[in-house]
Design an enzyme around this catalytic site. Sequence first.
Site, PDB file in Angstrom:
ATOM      1  N   CYS A  15      83.049  46.311   1.368  1.00 21.73           N
ATOM      2  CA  CYS A  15      82.236  46.183   0.151  1.00 21.73           C
ATOM      3  C   CYS A  15      81.825  47.586  -0.276  1.00 21.73           C
ATOM      4  O   CYS A  15      82.336  48.572   0.249  1.00 21.73           O
ATOM      5  CB  CYS A  15      81.047  45.250   0.354  1.00 21.73           C
ATOM      6  SG  CYS A  15      79.746  45.877   1.439  1.00 21.73           S
ATOM      7  N   ARG A  21      77.474  42.663   1.985  1.00 20.20           N
ATOM      8  CA  ARG A  21      78.552  41.679   2.037  1.00 20.20           C
ATOM      9  C   ARG A  21      79.524  41.873   3.190  1.00 20.20           C
ATOM     10  O   ARG A  21      79.831  40.920   3.908  1.00 20.20           O
ATOM     11  CB  ARG A  21      79.308  41.670   0.711  1.00 20.20           C
ATOM     12  CG  ARG A  21      78.439  41.255  -0.461  1.00 20.20           C
ATOM     13  CD  ARG A  21      79.141  41.470  -1.777  1.00 20.20           C
ATOM     14  NE  ARG A  21      79.284  42.897  -2.053  1.00 20.20           N
ATOM     15  CZ  ARG A  21      80.015  43.402  -3.041  1.00 20.20           C
ATOM     16  NH1 ARG A  21      80.682  42.594  -3.845  1.00 20.20           N
ATOM     17  NH2 ARG A  21      80.082  44.705  -3.234  1.00 20.20           N
ATOM     18  N   ASP A 133      77.679  41.221  -5.361  1.00 16.36           N
ATOM     19  CA  ASP A 133      76.795  42.120  -4.623  1.00 16.36           C
ATOM     20  C   ASP A 133      75.335  41.683  -4.843  1.00 16.36           C
ATOM     21  O   ASP A 133      74.848  41.685  -5.968  1.00 16.36           O
ATOM     22  CB  ASP A 133      76.983  43.547  -5.125  1.00 16.36           C
ATOM     23  CG  ASP A 133      76.292  44.584  -4.261  1.00 16.36           C
ATOM     24  OD1 ASP A 133      75.454  44.208  -3.407  1.00 16.36           O
ATOM     25  OD2 ASP A 133      76.590  45.775  -4.447  1.00 16.36           O
TER      26      ASP A 133
END
Length: 161
Positions: A15, A21, A133
Amino acid sequence: MARPYFRKQRILFVCLGNICRSPAAEGIMKHLLKVENLEHIAEVDSAGIGPWHVGELPDERMRRHGRRHGYEFDSIARQFSAVDFDRFDLIVGMDEDNVSQISSRARSPYDLRKVVCMADYLTHHPMHKSVPDPYYSNDHAFELVIELLEDACQGLLNSIK
């Protein structure tokens, strides 16, 4: 009779900063492998596109939400590197921007074939085209990320079993 040679699949989750994440995906996948007694088929890690959080634990909010679901997100953030193409069989970006940035660092068509999007493995959330996100958002966003990652990690695990 000799057993056929089997090499673990090496999976890297990526990520933006490696604090929300991707460490959650790493923790959820490790949990699934353990629960299904499949730790012998895959090894997982995570990394971030940028260097902003190198050396840090995952975001406290992600760790808190993870604990509520029985996960321990405790990996230490590191930055993605072109060398990761040599170390991993599959490099999984959390959204199209991550996939694009990872792909731009590929050194060959072989490297490029290793890059996939996490949403490609969603089975119960087909309307989602990425794992968003949650960093600048609220508790609901962190819960959604965990829900999506549980789905996608199970889908990914099913694909390698």
